[in-house]
Design an enzyme around this catalytic site. Structure first.
Site, PDB file in Angstrom:
ATOM      1  N   TYR A  22       2.084   3.055  -5.918  1.00  0.00           N
ATOM      2  CA  TYR A  22       2.787   2.330  -4.846  1.00  0.00           C
ATOM      3  C   TYR A  22       2.167   2.688  -3.496  1.00  0.00           C
ATOM      4  O   TYR A  22       1.848   1.818  -2.686  1.00  0.00           O
ATOM      5  CB  TYR A  22       4.297   2.639  -4.843  1.00  0.00           C
ATOM      6  N   THR A  76       5.479   3.904   7.331  1.00  0.00           N
ATOM      7  CA  THR A  76       5.351   3.745   5.876  1.00  0.00           C
ATOM      8  C   THR A  76       6.725   3.991   5.262  1.00  0.00           C
ATOM      9  O   THR A  76       7.487   4.842   5.729  1.00  0.00           O
ATOM     10  CB  THR A  76       4.303   4.709   5.269  1.00  0.00           C
ATOM     11  N   SER A 104       9.651   3.715   9.749  1.00  0.00           N
ATOM     12  CA  SER A 104       9.774   2.446   9.036  1.00  0.00           C
ATOM     13  C   SER A 104      11.236   2.040   8.923  1.00  0.00           C
ATOM     14  O   SER A 104      12.102   2.883   8.701  1.00  0.00           O
ATOM     15  CB  SER A 104       9.187   2.580   7.629  1.00  0.00           C
ATOM     16  N   TYR A 128      11.464  -5.203  10.292  1.00  0.00           N
ATOM     17  CA  TYR A 128      11.239  -6.492   9.628  1.00  0.00           C
ATOM     18  C   TYR A 128      12.424  -7.363  10.020  1.00  0.00           C
ATOM     19  O   TYR A 128      13.568  -7.035   9.658  1.00  0.00           O
ATOM     20  CB  TYR A 128      11.235  -6.333   8.102  1.00  0.00           C
ATOM     21  N   THR A 154       6.923  -6.087  12.647  1.00  0.00           N
ATOM     22  CA  THR A 154       5.853  -6.391  11.685  1.00  0.00           C
ATOM     23  C   THR A 154       5.848  -7.884  11.398  1.00  0.00           C
ATOM     24  O   THR A 154       6.864  -8.454  10.990  1.00  0.00           O
ATOM     25  CB  THR A 154       6.060  -5.575  10.394  1.00  0.00           C
ATOM     26  N   LYS A 218       2.988  -5.962  15.219  1.00  0.00           N
ATOM     27  CA  LYS A 218       2.128  -5.291  14.232  1.00  0.00           C
ATOM     28  C   LYS A 218       1.724  -6.274  13.141  1.00  0.00           C
ATOM     29  O   LYS A 218       2.587  -6.890  12.509  1.00  0.00           O
ATOM     30  CB  LYS A 218       2.883  -4.120  13.599  1.00  0.00           C
ATOM     31  N   HIS A 242      -1.924  -4.288   7.247  1.00  0.00           N
ATOM     32  CA  HIS A 242      -0.921  -3.606   6.435  1.00  0.00           C
ATOM     33  C   HIS A 242      -1.612  -2.698   5.397  1.00  0.00           C
ATOM     34  O   HIS A 242      -1.139  -2.536   4.280  1.00  0.00           O
ATOM     35  CB  HIS A 242      -0.043  -4.656   5.734  1.00  0.00           C
ATOM     36  N   ARG A 245      -2.355  -4.407   2.019  1.00  0.00           N
ATOM     37  CA  ARG A 245      -1.240  -4.544   1.070  1.00  0.00           C
ATOM     38  C   ARG A 245      -0.574  -5.912   1.119  1.00  0.00           C
ATOM     39  O   ARG A 245       0.313  -6.194   0.327  1.00  0.00           O
ATOM     40  CB  ARG A 245      -0.182  -3.473   1.365  1.00  0.00           C
TER      41      ARG A 245
HETATM   42  C1  FMN Z   1       3.098   3.169   1.093  1.00  0.00           C
HETATM   43  C2  FMN Z   1       3.039   2.314   2.317  1.00  0.00           C
HETATM   44  C3  FMN Z   1       4.221   1.801   2.832  1.00  0.00           C
HETATM   45  C4  FMN Z   1       4.192   1.013   3.981  1.00  0.00           C
HETATM   46  N1  FMN Z   1       5.353   0.601   4.528  1.00  0.00           N
HETATM   47  C5  FMN Z   1       5.335  -0.123   5.668  1.00  0.00           C
HETATM   48  C6  FMN Z   1       6.551  -0.517   6.282  1.00  0.00           C
HETATM   49  O1  FMN Z   1       7.631  -0.182   5.830  1.00  0.00           O
HETATM   50  N2  FMN Z   1       6.455  -1.265   7.409  1.00  0.00           N
HETATM   51  C7  FMN Z   1       5.258  -1.635   7.952  1.00  0.00           C
HETATM   52  O2  FMN Z   1       5.229  -2.321   8.963  1.00  0.00           O
HETATM   53  N3  FMN Z   1       4.094  -1.248   7.390  1.00  0.00           N
HETATM   54  C8  FMN Z   1       4.115  -0.503   6.281  1.00  0.00           C
HETATM   55  N4  FMN Z   1       2.931  -0.093   5.726  1.00  0.00           N
HETATM   56  C9  FMN Z   1       1.657  -0.397   6.399  1.00  0.00           C
HETATM   57  C10 FMN Z   1       1.297   0.737   7.387  1.00  0.00           C
HETATM   58  O3  FMN Z   1       2.131   0.717   8.510  1.00  0.00           O
HETATM   59  C11 FMN Z   1      -0.141   0.601   7.887  1.00  0.00           C
HETATM   60  O4  FMN Z   1      -0.348  -0.698   8.381  1.00  0.00           O
HETATM   61  C12 FMN Z   1      -1.208   0.923   6.832  1.00  0.00           C
HETATM   62  O5  FMN Z   1      -0.776   1.936   5.962  1.00  0.00           O
HETATM   63  C13 FMN Z   1      -2.496   1.354   7.524  1.00  0.00           C
HETATM   64  O6  FMN Z   1      -3.496   1.592   6.601  1.00  0.00           O
HETATM   65  P1  FMN Z   1      -3.903   3.045   6.032  1.00  0.00           P
HETATM   66  O7  FMN Z   1      -2.878   3.374   4.990  1.00  0.00           O
HETATM   67  O8  FMN Z   1      -5.254   2.789   5.479  1.00  0.00           O
HETATM   68  O9  FMN Z   1      -3.887   4.022   7.177  1.00  0.00           O
HETATM   69  C14 FMN Z   1       2.945   0.691   4.576  1.00  0.00           C
HETATM   70  C15 FMN Z   1       1.770   1.209   4.037  1.00  0.00           C
HETATM   71  C16 FMN Z   1       1.805   2.014   2.922  1.00  0.00           C
HETATM   72  C17 FMN Z   1       0.527   2.584   2.394  1.00  0.00           C
HETATM   73  C1  COI Z   2       9.606  -1.763   1.513  1.00  0.00           C
HETATM   74  C2  COI Z   2       8.267  -2.394   1.733  1.00  0.00           C
HETATM   75  C3  COI Z   2       8.455  -3.772   2.265  1.00  0.00           C
HETATM   76  C4  COI Z   2       7.449  -1.528   2.606  1.00  0.00           C
HETATM   77  C5  COI Z   2       6.076  -2.037   2.889  1.00  0.00           C
HETATM   78  O1  COI Z   2       5.853  -2.639   3.901  1.00  0.00           O
HETATM   79  C6  COI Z   2       4.977  -1.772   1.988  1.00  0.00           C
HETATM   80  O2  COI Z   2       5.187  -1.255   0.885  1.00  0.00           O
HETATM   81  O3  COI Z   2       3.841  -2.093   2.367  1.00  0.00           O
END
Ligand code: FMN
Ligand code: COI
Length: 346
Positions: A22, A76, A104, A128, A154, A218, A242, A245
């Site tokens: 994840y 995150t 987050s 969000y 975001t 973002k 993101h 992702r």
């Molecule tokens: C496990 C995980 C959860 C994340 N959850 C969120 C989130 O809840 N809200 C959000 O805006 N971005 C989320 N992101 C994106 C991060 O804010 C960020 O854009 C991204 O991790 C940057 O890349 P990096 O992991 O290579 O540093 C998530 C990323 C990961 C890896």
């Molecule tokens: C709960 C998720 C929507 C969090 C997220 O942004 C992610 O997993 O990339």
């Protein structure tokens, strides 16, 4: 531990494989996930010599918040999957490193408790927009009351990314005992997070009407959207895919940065995340016009490896690497880097 990579290896050993995947995974074929890191590797640094830069400065001020280094903690989700203390531990480590933590909306510790656990921490809150706008407003009020100093909205998630690793593990919910504490609602328990396909500029206007907090957008990738963000009153834009992702095969954030910086024309700060793993990566992003960067997975790896201490060590490593790289490049401050510092090898 001497690098973010080593932390990832240890985190992988410690985490349940479904949770590791994840955190680590990306959308589709993970083309963008790989591209983010590869873009930093492709770009070379070109140092200057005999510049007499004896003392180096690493601190930056962003929307009124000071950070001792130009590296923020990206938002995150689900930190308690990585460590029982979850976001409390992350916030304490961010406070000790004197940098900004973006909490987050999907945190597994309520934003009020994150703030209480680390009173010195400078917190921003990631949102969000939920289709129930009154509920969205109540979340914003909670973030304000908890002392968050900016709202990070975001905008790259009108739907959730398709991530094969999550599908393969059947990972679609938190285990018993964990939930998104910021989505607790007096009447109905904990609401599920909804990704809103109808989100539009009108929602940004509404948020601006209901809060005086500066708003960071973002997930901006198109230069036209960066321009629009400024016109619609965003206080900063964050170039982010993101962490690969959401939509796979979008470009690496570093590759888009120069166009976005040009589009914004200095009107607001430009932040970047995605693939930052070394101090040299930070210098490259700043040379191309970012005011600061944020790190997502590196912080999660630190947390999974050793809780607050692990996150602290990851942030310390990045800080030391930036300082050393800055000296080696003959530059005195992270604030006055320019594109002359980087070369794209032919
Ligand atoms: C496990 C995980 C959860 C994340 N959850 C969120 C989130 O809840 N809200 C959000 O805006 N971005 C989320 N992101 C994106 C991060 O804010 C960020 O854009 C991204 O991790 C940057 O890349 P990096 O992991 O290579 O540093 C998530 C990323 C990961 C890896
Ligand atoms: C709960 C998720 C929507 C969090 C997220 O942004 C992610 O997993 O990339």
């Amino acid at each position: 531990m001497f690098s973010v990579r080593e932390f990832e290896a240890l985190a992988r050993e410690r985490l349940d494989p479904a949770h590791y995947d994840y955190f680590a995974g990306g959308a589709g074929d993970e083309v963008t996930l790989r591209a983010n890191e590869a873009a930093f590797e492709r770009l070379a640094l070109l140092p200057r010599v005999l510049t007499g830069a004896e003392k180096v400065r690493l601190d930056v001020t962003l929307l009124g918040s000071r950070a001792a280094m130009p590296v923020l903690v990206a938002p995150t989700a689900f930190h308690r999957l990585a460590h029982p203390e979850g976001e409390r531990a992350t916030a304490r480590a961010a406070a000790a490193a004197e940098t900004i933590m973006i909490v987050s909306m999907a945190s597994t510790v309520a934003v009020e408790e994150v703030a209480a656990a680390a009173p010195e921490a400078v917190l921003w809150f990631q949102l969000y927009v939920q289709p129930d706008l009154d509920f969205t407003e109540s979340i914003v009020r909670r973030a304000e009351a908890a002392g968050c100093r900016a709202l990070v909205v975001t905008v790259d998630s009108p739907a959730r990314g398709r991530r094969d690793r999550e599908l393969r593990h059947g990972f679609d919910d938190l285990p018993d005992g964990l939930c998104c504490e910021n989505l607790r609602d007096g009447d109905t328990g904990v609401r599920p997070i909804v990704m809103s396909p109808s989100i539009s500029w009108e929602h940004l206007h509404r948020l601006r009407r209901i809060t005086a907090l500066p708003i960071v957008l973002k997930g901006v990738l198109h230069p036209e959207d960066a321009r629009a963000a400024v016109l619609h009153g965003a206080a900063a834009v964050m170039v982010s895919n993101h962490g690969g992702r959401q939509l796979d095969t979008v470009p690496a954030t570093l590759d888009l940065l120069p166009e976005i910086v040009a589009a914004v024309c200095g009107a607001v700060p430009v932040l970047l995340d995605g693939g930052v793993r070394r101090g040299t990566d930070v210098l490259k992003a700043l040379a191309l016009g970012a005011t600061a960067v944020a790190v997502g997975r590196p912080v999660v790896w630190g947390l999974a490896a050793d809780g607050e201490r692990g996150v602290g060590r990851v942030l310390e490593l990045l800080r030391d690497e930036i300082e050393q790289a800055l000296m080696m490049c003959g530059r005195a401050s992270v604030r006055d880097l320019d594109p002359g510092l980087v070369r794209r090898p032919c």
